[in-house]
Scaffold this motif. Structure first.
Motif, PDB file in Angstrom:
ATOM      1  N   ALA A 148      55.573  57.785  50.228  1.00  0.00           N
ATOM      2  CA  ALA A 148      57.020  57.189  49.470  1.00  0.00           C
ATOM      3  C   ALA A 148      57.222  55.714  49.814  1.00  0.00           C
ATOM      4  O   ALA A 148      57.670  54.807  49.152  1.00  0.00           O
ATOM      5  CB  ALA A 148      58.228  58.017  49.677  1.00  0.00           C
ATOM      6  N   GLU A 149      56.711  55.446  51.359  1.00  0.00           N
ATOM      7  CA  GLU A 149      57.240  54.212  51.794  1.00  0.00           C
ATOM      8  C   GLU A 149      56.022  53.266  51.098  1.00  0.00           C
ATOM      9  O   GLU A 149      56.317  52.196  50.563  1.00  0.00           O
ATOM     10  CB  GLU A 149      56.882  54.067  53.310  1.00  0.00           C
ATOM     11  N   VAL A 150      54.756  53.754  50.941  1.00  0.00           N
ATOM     12  CA  VAL A 150      53.874  52.919  50.159  1.00  0.00           C
ATOM     13  C   VAL A 150      54.155  52.635  48.712  1.00  0.00           C
ATOM     14  O   VAL A 150      53.971  51.619  48.111  1.00  0.00           O
ATOM     15  CB  VAL A 150      52.375  53.668  50.429  1.00  0.00           C
ATOM     16  N   ALA A 151      54.779  53.736  48.080  1.00  0.00           N
ATOM     17  CA  ALA A 151      55.235  53.627  46.652  1.00  0.00           C
ATOM     18  C   ALA A 151      56.393  52.416  46.763  1.00  0.00           C
ATOM     19  O   ALA A 151      56.347  51.638  45.796  1.00  0.00           O
ATOM     20  CB  ALA A 151      55.854  54.766  46.091  1.00  0.00           C
ATOM     21  N   ARG A 152      57.115  52.145  47.921  1.00  0.00           N
ATOM     22  CA  ARG A 152      58.006  51.334  47.926  1.00  0.00           C
ATOM     23  C   ARG A 152      57.516  49.823  47.903  1.00  0.00           C
ATOM     24  O   ARG A 152      57.898  48.887  47.282  1.00  0.00           O
ATOM     25  CB  ARG A 152      59.065  51.357  48.909  1.00  0.00           C
ATOM     26  N   LEU A 157      55.711  45.082  44.974  1.00  0.00           N
ATOM     27  CA  LEU A 157      54.471  44.292  44.138  1.00  0.00           C
ATOM     28  C   LEU A 157      54.777  43.974  42.605  1.00  0.00           C
ATOM     29  O   LEU A 157      54.438  42.632  42.385  1.00  0.00           O
ATOM     30  CB  LEU A 157      53.300  44.571  44.585  1.00  0.00           C
ATOM     31  N   ARG A 158      55.017  44.952  42.051  1.00  0.00           N
ATOM     32  CA  ARG A 158      55.377  45.008  40.577  1.00  0.00           C
ATOM     33  C   ARG A 158      56.614  44.111  40.217  1.00  0.00           C
ATOM     34  O   ARG A 158      56.500  43.209  39.418  1.00  0.00           O
ATOM     35  CB  ARG A 158      55.774  46.282  40.131  1.00  0.00           C
ATOM     36  N   LEU A 159      57.633  44.156  41.205  1.00  0.00           N
ATOM     37  CA  LEU A 159      58.844  43.242  40.890  1.00  0.00           C
ATOM     38  C   LEU A 159      58.682  41.805  41.182  1.00  0.00           C
ATOM     39  O   LEU A 159      59.336  40.942  40.770  1.00  0.00           O
ATOM     40  CB  LEU A 159      59.975  43.942  41.603  1.00  0.00           C
ATOM     41  N   PHE A 160      57.822  41.433  42.418  1.00  0.00           N
ATOM     42  CA  PHE A 160      57.661  40.103  42.619  1.00  0.00           C
ATOM     43  C   PHE A 160      56.108  39.691  42.617  1.00  0.00           C
ATOM     44  O   PHE A 160      55.632  39.486  43.737  1.00  0.00           O
ATOM     45  CB  PHE A 160      58.224  40.047  43.908  1.00  0.00           C
ATOM     46  N   PRO A 161      55.549  39.573  41.585  1.00  0.00           N
ATOM     47  CA  PRO A 161      54.242  39.313  41.222  1.00  0.00           C
ATOM     48  C   PRO A 161      53.941  37.749  41.811  1.00  0.00           C
ATOM     49  O   PRO A 161      52.510  37.480  41.930  1.00  0.00           O
ATOM     50  CB  PRO A 161      54.064  39.736  39.914  1.00  0.00           C
ATOM     51  N   ASP A 162      54.917  37.032  41.910  1.00  0.00           N
ATOM     52  CA  ASP A 162      54.548  35.670  42.633  1.00  0.00           C
ATOM     53  C   ASP A 162      54.535  35.409  43.961  1.00  0.00           C
ATOM     54  O   ASP A 162      54.417  34.295  44.376  1.00  0.00           O
ATOM     55  CB  ASP A 162      55.741  34.640  41.605  1.00  0.00           C
ATOM     56  N   ARG A 163      54.728  36.526  44.417  1.00  0.00           N
ATOM     57  CA  ARG A 163      54.802  36.447  46.012  1.00  0.00           C
ATOM     58  C   ARG A 163      53.621  37.156  46.847  1.00  0.00           C
ATOM     59  O   ARG A 163      53.290  38.326  46.565  1.00  0.00           O
ATOM     60  CB  ARG A 163      56.223  37.050  46.517  1.00  0.00           C
ATOM     61  N   ALA A 256      57.062  45.021  57.347  1.00  0.00           N
ATOM     62  CA  ALA A 256      56.491  45.600  58.609  1.00  0.00           C
ATOM     63  C   ALA A 256      56.519  47.025  58.450  1.00  0.00           C
ATOM     64  O   ALA A 256      57.320  47.657  57.853  1.00  0.00           O
ATOM     65  CB  ALA A 256      57.360  45.018  59.646  1.00  0.00           C
ATOM     66  N   ALA A 257      55.271  47.934  58.810  1.00  0.00           N
ATOM     67  CA  ALA A 257      55.103  49.171  58.823  1.00  0.00           C
ATOM     68  C   ALA A 257      55.271  49.777  60.110  1.00  0.00           C
ATOM     69  O   ALA A 257      54.243  49.380  61.045  1.00  0.00           O
ATOM     70  CB  ALA A 257      53.567  49.271  58.268  1.00  0.00           C
ATOM     71  N   SER A 258      56.345  50.548  60.668  1.00  0.00           N
ATOM     72  CA  SER A 258      56.654  50.928  61.874  1.00  0.00           C
ATOM     73  C   SER A 258      57.635  51.640  61.917  1.00  0.00           C
ATOM     74  O   SER A 258      58.688  51.937  61.076  1.00  0.00           O
ATOM     75  CB  SER A 258      57.045  49.473  62.810  1.00  0.00           C
ATOM     76  N   GLY A 259      57.581  52.874  62.854  1.00  0.00           N
ATOM     77  CA  GLY A 259      58.704  53.690  62.880  1.00  0.00           C
ATOM     78  C   GLY A 259      59.888  53.167  63.361  1.00  0.00           C
ATOM     79  O   GLY A 259      61.013  53.342  63.098  1.00  0.00           O
ATOM     80  N   TRP A 260      59.826  51.948  64.154  1.00  0.00           N
ATOM     81  CA  TRP A 260      60.988  51.176  64.464  1.00  0.00           C
ATOM     82  C   TRP A 260      61.712  50.602  63.369  1.00  0.00           C
ATOM     83  O   TRP A 260      62.906  49.947  63.598  1.00  0.00           O
ATOM     84  CB  TRP A 260      60.446  49.806  65.484  1.00  0.00           C
ATOM     85  N   MET A 261      61.294  50.317  62.217  1.00  0.00           N
ATOM     86  CA  MET A 261      62.099  49.919  60.902  1.00  0.00           C
ATOM     87  C   MET A 261      62.904  50.969  60.664  1.00  0.00           C
ATOM     88  O   MET A 261      63.754  50.413  59.885  1.00  0.00           O
ATOM     89  CB  MET A 261      60.958  49.800  59.863  1.00  0.00           C
ATOM     90  N   ARG A 262      63.098  52.050  61.302  1.00  0.00           N
ATOM     91  CA  ARG A 262      64.461  52.803  61.038  1.00  0.00           C
ATOM     92  C   ARG A 262      65.713  52.144  61.465  1.00  0.00           C
ATOM     93  O   ARG A 262      66.736  52.470  61.223  1.00  0.00           O
ATOM     94  CB  ARG A 262      64.002  54.295  61.631  1.00  0.00           C
ATOM     95  N   VAL A 263      65.417  51.272  62.478  1.00  0.00           N
ATOM     96  CA  VAL A 263      66.498  50.497  63.237  1.00  0.00           C
ATOM     97  C   VAL A 263      66.671  49.135  62.386  1.00  0.00           C
ATOM     98  O   VAL A 263      65.797  48.378  62.638  1.00  0.00           O
ATOM     99  CB  VAL A 263      66.231  50.347  64.450  1.00  0.00           C
ATOM    100  N   ILE A 277      58.994  52.497  56.941  1.00  0.00           N
ATOM    101  CA  ILE A 277      58.939  53.417  57.885  1.00  0.00           C
ATOM    102  C   ILE A 277      57.884  54.235  58.215  1.00  0.00           C
ATOM    103  O   ILE A 277      57.758  55.199  57.449  1.00  0.00           O
ATOM    104  CB  ILE A 277      60.400  54.156  57.871  1.00  0.00           C
ATOM    105  N   ILE A 278      56.809  53.739  58.470  1.00  0.00           N
ATOM    106  CA  ILE A 278      55.391  54.275  58.569  1.00  0.00           C
ATOM    107  C   ILE A 278      55.158  54.334  60.103  1.00  0.00           C
ATOM    108  O   ILE A 278      54.635  53.508  60.639  1.00  0.00           O
ATOM    109  CB  ILE A 278      54.410  53.664  57.588  1.00  0.00           C
ATOM    110  N   SER A 279      55.023  55.524  60.825  1.00  0.00           N
ATOM    111  CA  SER A 279      54.650  55.662  62.205  1.00  0.00           C
ATOM    112  C   SER A 279      53.474  56.367  62.442  1.00  0.00           C
ATOM    113  O   SER A 279      53.157  57.203  61.713  1.00  0.00           O
ATOM    114  CB  SER A 279      55.962  56.225  63.003  1.00  0.00           C
ATOM    115  N   ASP A 280      52.709  56.031  63.507  1.00  0.00           N
ATOM    116  CA  ASP A 280      51.900  56.739  64.001  1.00  0.00           C
ATOM    117  C   ASP A 280      52.109  57.534  65.370  1.00  0.00           C
ATOM    118  O   ASP A 280      51.317  57.840  66.151  1.00  0.00           O
ATOM    119  CB  ASP A 280      50.661  55.837  64.364  1.00  0.00           C
TER     120      ASP A 280
END
Length: 351
Positions: A148-152, A157-163, A256-263, A277-280
Motif C-alpha cells: 500500500a505504501e508503494v501504491a502511494r 508519480l502519476r500526479l507529478f510526472p514533471d518531478r 523516504a522509506a523507513s519505519g521511522w516515517m511513522r513519526v 512507512i516501509i520497515s525492515d
C-alpha cells in the motif's frame, strides 16, 4: 552467554555474536555495519552475509578466515551446537541458535515478519532464552502494508510526472526490497540509483535476486545543469539529499522509506514530502507475536525501546532483561563518494 564490552559472548563455545570490535572468533547475523565489524580472525556467517561483508569492507577485512554456514546446518564447536536460521531482515540475515547441555538460546539479530521478495522469511524457533531486538518496541509503531505504501509512491508519480521522485533508502536491504516491491506493483521502467547503491544491488543479482533494469543517475551535460529524470524513481542514501548531487534531478520530490516515517516530526525535520512507512524491522505487534511463538520464559532485549518491551514481558509473566549493548541500531550507510558529498553532509539513521 555473557555480556562483555565486545558484545554477547558464548562462554562454553568461546565466540562472540555480532561483536562491536575485532575478536578472535565471531558469528555474524547480517551485513549491516552495526552488526558486522571488520578484522575478526575467524567469521562464521551465511554465504550472503560473507559476500556483503567482503563487498563493503574489502577482501582483507571481512575475516581472516571465513566459514560459510548453510541455514539449517549444525556446526559443532567446543560442544556447542550452532545453527543459523533465517531472520527475514535482509539478504542472508540469520538468527543464531545455540544448543548446549540441553539448553537453547536464540539470538535473533535484526528481524522482520513481513514478506520480503529479496530474502528468506523469519523462522521462529522455540527456545529457553530469546534475544530480541526492539527497534520499534513501542505500541505506536504498527507498520502498514508495504504494498500500500508503494501504491502511494506510484500515485504520486502519476500526479507529478514533471518531478523526479527521490527516495531515501539504505544501501543494504531497503533499496533492494523497494525495487522488488515496485516490480511486483507493475513498475517495469528503469529505476535510477545513486552510485553508492550500485555495488550491493549487483551483489543481490549475483545471489539470484532479480531486480530488473537499473541504471546510475546520469551526470548532466553541463556542469551545474539539472532537470533530469522527471517522472522517474530515483533511489539514494538519505545523506545524498543534503549534497549538490540532488541538483541533477528535475524538481525532486523527496521521499523516504523507513519505519521511522511513522513519526511525523522526523519526516518534517528532514524535509520529506512523501513519507513511506516501509520497515525492515518487526513492529510492536510482531515483536509480541514472535515472543509468543518462540515460547521462551526469558527474553533478553539487545537494543531499541527495551524498557517498554521488558515491561510488556513482565505483564505476561516472562523474565525480561535489557542488555544495553553498545553500537546497536546504528545502521550507518557507507559514506557518499567525496565527489558528490560536500563536507557538511550528515548521515541520518533510517531503519
Amino acid at each position: 552467554m555473557r555480556v562483555t564490552p565486545q558484545g554477547l559472548y558464548c562462554v562454553p563455545g568461546d565466540f562472540f555474536i555480532d561483536p562491536g570490535r575485532a575478536v578472535p572468533r565471531a558469528i555474524i547475523t547480517h551485513g549491516h555495519a552495526d552488526h558486522a565489524r571488520p578484522d575478526h580472525d575467524h567469521v562464521l556467517a551465511s554465504a550472503e552475509t560473507l559476500g556483503i561483508m567482503q563487498a563493503r569492507m574489502g577482501e582483507g577485512r571481512a575475516g581472516r578466515q571465513r566459514q560459510v554456514a548453510v541455514p539449517g546446518e549444525v556446526v559443532r564447536h567446543r560442544d556447542v551446537e550452532i545453527r543459523l536460521v533465517p531472520a527475514g531482515h535482509v539478504l542472508g540475515s540469520c538468527q543464531v541458535v545455540l544448543d548446549w547441555q540441553g539448553s537453547r538460546i536464540v539470538i535473533s539479530g535484526d528481524y522482520k515478519r513481513r514478506r520480503d521478495p529479496t530474502c528468506a522469511p523469519f523462522e521462529p524457533v522455540t527456545c529457553d532464552v530469546f534475544v530480541t531486538e526492539a527497534t520499534f518496541g513501542l505500541p505506536v509503531f504498527r507498520h502498514p502494508d508495504a504494498a500500500a505504501e508503494v501504491a502511494r509512491l506510484l500515485e504520486s508519480l502519476r500526479l507529478f510526472p514533471d518531478r523526479a521522485h527521490l527516495v531515501g533508502v539504505y544501501a543494504l536491504g531497503k533499496a533492494q526490497r523497494l525495487i522488488a516491491l515496485l516490480r511486483e506493483a507493475g513498475w517495469d521502467r528503469t529505476i535510477y540509483l545513486h552510485g553508492a547503491l550500485l555495488k550491493l544491488c549487483e551483489l543481490y543479482e549475483a545471489f539470484g535476486v532479480k531486480l530488473g533494469p537499473l541504471a546510475p543517475v546520469p551526470a548532466p551535460a553541463k556542469r551545474g545543469a539539472g532537470g533530469l529524470l522527471a517522472g522517474e524513481v530515483v533511489l539514494a542514501p538519505p545523506s545524498a539529499e543534503a549534497t549538490a548531487w540532488i541538483r541533477r534531478l528535475a524538481e525532486p520530490l523527496v521521499c523516504a522509506a523507513s519505519g521511522w516515517m511513522r513519526v511525523r516530526q522526523r519526516a518534517k525535520a528532514r524535509g520529506v514530502e512523501l513519507p513511506l512507512i516501509i520497515s525492515d524491522h518487526a513492529d510492536w505487534d510482531e515483536l509480541l507475536a514472535t515472543i509468543d511463538e518462540v515460547q521462551a520464559p526469558e527474553i533478553w532485549v539487545t537494543h531499541g525501546r527495551d524498557d517498554a518491551l521488558v515491561h510488556a514481558m513482565a505483564l505476561r509473566g516472562l523474565r525480561g532483561r535489557a542488555l544495553h549493548l553498545l553500537g546497536r541500531g546504528e545502521e550507518d550507510e557507507d559514506p557518499v563518494p567525496p565527489e558528490t558529498a560536500p563536507a557538511e553532509t550528515a548521515t541520518e539513521q533510517i531503519a
